[in-house]
Enzyme design. Structure first.
Site, PDB file in Angstrom:
ATOM      1  N   HIS A  33       0.800  -1.233   0.000  1.00 43.81           N
ATOM      2  CA  HIS A  33       0.000   0.000   0.000  1.00 43.81           C
ATOM      3  C   HIS A  33       0.832   1.283   0.000  1.00 43.81           C
ATOM      4  O   HIS A  33       0.284   2.368  -0.223  1.00 43.81           O
ATOM      5  CB  HIS A  33      -0.930   0.038   1.212  1.00 43.81           C
ATOM      6  CG  HIS A  33      -2.011  -0.995   1.196  1.00 43.81           C
ATOM      7  ND1 HIS A  33      -2.864  -1.159   0.123  1.00 43.81           N
ATOM      8  CD2 HIS A  33      -2.383  -1.915   2.122  1.00 43.81           C
ATOM      9  CE1 HIS A  33      -3.713  -2.137   0.394  1.00 43.81           C
ATOM     10  NE2 HIS A  33      -3.436  -2.620   1.591  1.00 43.81           N
TER      11      HIS A  33
ATOM     12  N   ASP B 141      -3.900 -10.590  -1.741  1.00 39.56           N
ATOM     13  CA  ASP B 141      -4.369  -9.966  -0.507  1.00 39.56           C
ATOM     14  C   ASP B 141      -5.823  -9.539  -0.675  1.00 39.56           C
ATOM     15  O   ASP B 141      -6.244  -9.162  -1.771  1.00 39.56           O
ATOM     16  CB  ASP B 141      -3.493  -8.743  -0.212  1.00 39.56           C
ATOM     17  CG  ASP B 141      -3.596  -8.227   1.200  1.00 39.56           C
ATOM     18  OD1 ASP B 141      -4.660  -7.693   1.543  1.00 39.56           O
ATOM     19  OD2 ASP B 141      -2.620  -8.333   1.950  1.00 39.56           O
TER      20      ASP B 141
ATOM     21  N   ASP C 184      -5.680 -12.592   4.159  1.00 42.80           N
ATOM     22  CA  ASP C 184      -6.781 -11.994   4.906  1.00 42.80           C
ATOM     23  C   ASP C 184      -8.130 -12.131   4.207  1.00 42.80           C
ATOM     24  O   ASP C 184      -9.097 -11.475   4.569  1.00 42.80           O
ATOM     25  CB  ASP C 184      -6.492 -10.519   5.213  1.00 42.80           C
ATOM     26  CG  ASP C 184      -5.785  -9.784   4.091  1.00 42.80           C
ATOM     27  OD1 ASP C 184      -5.648 -10.361   2.997  1.00 42.80           O
ATOM     28  OD2 ASP C 184      -5.357  -8.642   4.304  1.00 42.80           O
TER      29      ASP C 184
END
Length: 392
Positions: free
Chosen positions: A138, A174, A263
């Protein structure tokens, strides 16, 4: 057992810790390495520390010099009077990504690990390399974001492009869109970015829509696969298989870099995707197959997100390494056998975990409540599949 893989880890990576209550906990690394040790898949002699790299020279491949200076200043002088203004200017003031003492050293150790993994593969020393602590996808050139200070994946890709001239496919599984990597290479036709994630309509960072396809010469080298909340295993894997195989056939990369945030599991507290360990056994198996089909085996794997750090992350991340080394556990899982986790690992961590630890590598699906509207969710995901691949 094949040995054509290297495992990269530096102890300083465990210093990448915001505070005691923050969900990004480097204990995930210790738990995973210990699990691999307990199944005799990794020992201390196999773990390679990355060499020293020039901090500024390599970080500046992606990050602005004023941002690097700010990170160092905040890292070394956490009590300086103007720290609040400086932190706000560069995204280091939020609850998600607050600055902390030693931040630069810890974040740079992660960048070094991903660079070492890239060099190990690109020099031909090994076919596969794994860097657990990497995958901080990110971070932007000029600011921190989403728990990420430096974007190790983007730096490694820039290094590969500059040093080896190789065409790269970046695969991001992700649950959060791999926005930082995407925007760094949005205009680069030689870096193909692929991200499969929960739709940004409901989840950070709010991007990663199918219409984000790149710009200028990079148009058509960016692929996003946003999935509906509460997507389960069958729909997730159908979408992944359908779109990724089309994308890699189109891109024809020289090397794969994959980010293995785990996740999207139903237990994860920070998202709404409802998958089980099944996808985390199949993701590395699929990428491994594609690497040997398209890139002569060249595959660099990084960690990423994952916030159920006891029940999910160690198993999911271990399966990447077990796949790389062709460990018998992966064959037994693929054959549908129930494989128990080692008693020694369970006994060591049971008293530390706030929740009961799973006893097997794969989940008992009876423990995960099925979602309503399953067919409706799958149909919406198929619409996304078709949009992604319609021009390929």
């Amino acid at each position: 057992m094949a040995s054509d893989a290297v495992f990269i880890h530096h102890p300083d990576s465990s210093g990448y810790k915001f505070d005691e209550e923050h969900p990004f906990d480097p204990l995930r690394l210790t738990l995973t390495i210990d699990l691999l040790a307990k199944v005799n898949a990794l020992d201390e002699e196999q773990i390679e520390a990355p060499p020293l790299y020039s901090d500024d020279e390599l970080l500046s491949l992606v990050h602005r010099t004023d941002y690097l200076a700010a990170v160092k200043q905040l890292s070394e002088n956490a009590q300086i009077s103007d720290s609040s203004l400086l932190a706000q200017q560069f995204g280091l003031h939020t609850e998600d990504t607050p600055f902390f003492p030693g931040m630069h050293k810890a974040a740079m150790s992660i960048v070094r690990g991903s660079l070492a993994a890239a060099d190990a593969v690109m020099t031909g020393r090994t076919k596969h390399a794994y860097h657990l602590a990497g995958g901080l996808h990110h971070a932007f050139p000029d600011r921190a974001s989403g728990f990420c200070v430096y974007n190790d994946a983007a730096v490694a890709i820039k290094h590969i492009r500059q040093t080896y001239g190789a065409k790269v496919l970046y695969i991001d599984t992700d649950v959060h869109h791999g926005d930082g990597v995407q925007w760094v290479f949005y205009d680069d036709p030689d870096v193909c970015t692929y991200s499969i994630h929960e739709t940004g309509k409901f989840l950070f960072p709010g991007t990663g829509y199918v219409h984000e396809k790149g710009t200028d010469l990079g148009f058509g080298a960016c692929f996003n696969v946003p999935l509906e909340p509460y997507t389960e295993d069958d729909s997730w894997l159908e979408t992944f298989n359908m779109t990724l195989r089309k994308v890699i056939s189109y891109c024809k990369p020289d090397v794969i870099i994959s980010q293995h945030g785990c996740d999207a599991h139903a237990y994860d507290p920070l998202s709404h995707i409802h998958c089980s360990m099944r996808i985390y056994a199949e993701i590395p198996a699929i990428i491994h197959e594609l690497a040997h089909t398209y890139t002569d085996g060249r595959w660099i794997a990084l960690g990423g997100g994952g916030y159920d750090i006891f029940r999910v992350v160690p198993r999911a991340w271990s399966l990447v390494w077990l796949t790389m080394i062709d460990h018998p556990i992966t064959h037994e899982i693929a054959a549908g056998k129930e494989i128990a986790l080692p008693d020694s690992w369970l006994k060591r961590w049971a008293s530390v975990s706030p929740l009961k630890l799973p006893s097997k590598w794969m989940d008992d699906t009876a423990d995960i409540e099925p979602m309503p509207r399953r067919s409706e969710i799958a149909d919406k995901n198929r619409i996304i599949q078709n949009i992604v691949i319609q021009d390929l």
